[in-house]
Design an enzyme around this catalytic site. Structure first.
Site, PDB file in Angstrom:
ATOM      1  NE  ARG A   1      -2.222 -38.700  43.890  1.00  0.00           N
ATOM      2  CZ  ARG A   1      -0.994 -39.198  43.752  1.00  0.00           C
ATOM      3  NH1 ARG A   1      -0.831 -40.392  43.267  1.00  0.00           N
ATOM      4  NH2 ARG A   1       0.059 -38.495  44.115  1.00  0.00           N
TER       5      ARG A   1
ATOM      6  CD  GLU B   1      13.720 -35.407  49.426  1.00  0.00           C
ATOM      7  OE1 GLU B   1      12.703 -35.994  49.000  1.00  0.00           O
ATOM      8  OE2 GLU B   1      14.320 -35.715  50.468  1.00  0.00           O
TER       9      GLU B   1
END
Ligand code: AMP
Length: 174
Positions: free
Chosen positions: A62, A99
């Site tokens: 993006r 993560e």
């Protein structure tokens, strides 16, 4: 011309996307509106101040949308930082932690000449892992990083600290 409050009103919060617990900031309503899109680009371009920028660097994926438009406004070139395996030429690579596990970002080794003035742009600053890895790539190419600019910052995640760049800007803070 729309302002930051108009951009804020257009962003769509999508709970539990792409996984439970994530509140996804959907910027497609901004992109779909000619005036909102234009003003998002102009607000990001203004973060460069009066410095003449040589290249605007956008982060996959993006970030490309905003960085390319900002590059046009600033009369600068555009350089993509991509996820591993997408760039065809010789690259520099940088790993960063997710993560679970890690990922790698790449830049073409000849994309930036030493000393060129760079504005790094992405749509959103969360933990800062992706942008921090991109900054390391730019430093490896001896870029002069004038600013690091985001449309959206999720300030509770302390991404700014991870970046540790004095000229970090965001248009919208949550
Ligand atoms: P980070 O490396 O944690 O700063 O993550 C930044 C990247 O993940 C950005 O390029 C965003 O596109 C994406 N991202 C992370 N969190 C969100 C969120 N809540 N909404 C939309 N995009 C996100």
């Amino acid at each position: 011309m729309p302002n930051a409050a108009d951009l804020d009103a257009a962003i769509r919060d999508v709970p539990d996307f792409p996984k439970p617990g994530i509140l996804f900031k959907d910027i497609t309503p901004i992109l779909g509106d000619a005036q909102l899109f234009k003003s998002s680009l102009e607000l990001l371009a203004a973060t460069a101040g009066n410095t003449k920028i040589d290249k605007v660097v956008g982060i996959d994926a993006r970030g490309f949308i905003f960085a390319a438009g900002v590059a046009q406004i600033l009369n600068a070139g555009f350089v993509p930082v991509r996820k591993k395996g997408k760039l065809p030429w010789t690259t520099h690579q940088m790993a960063y932690s997710l993560e679970y596990g890690e990922d790698i970002v790449e830049i073409h080794a000849d994309a930036i000449k030493p000393g060129e003035k760079i504005l790094l742009v992405d749509d959103l600053l969360a933990t800062g892992g992706t942008a921090a890895a991109s900054i390391k790539l730019l430093k490896a190419l001896e870029a002069d990083i004038i600013g690091v600019s985001f449309l959206i910052e999720l300030s509770s995640l302390n991404g700014r600290q991870a970046l540790d760049h004095p000229a970090t800007h965001s248009i919208l803070n949550y």
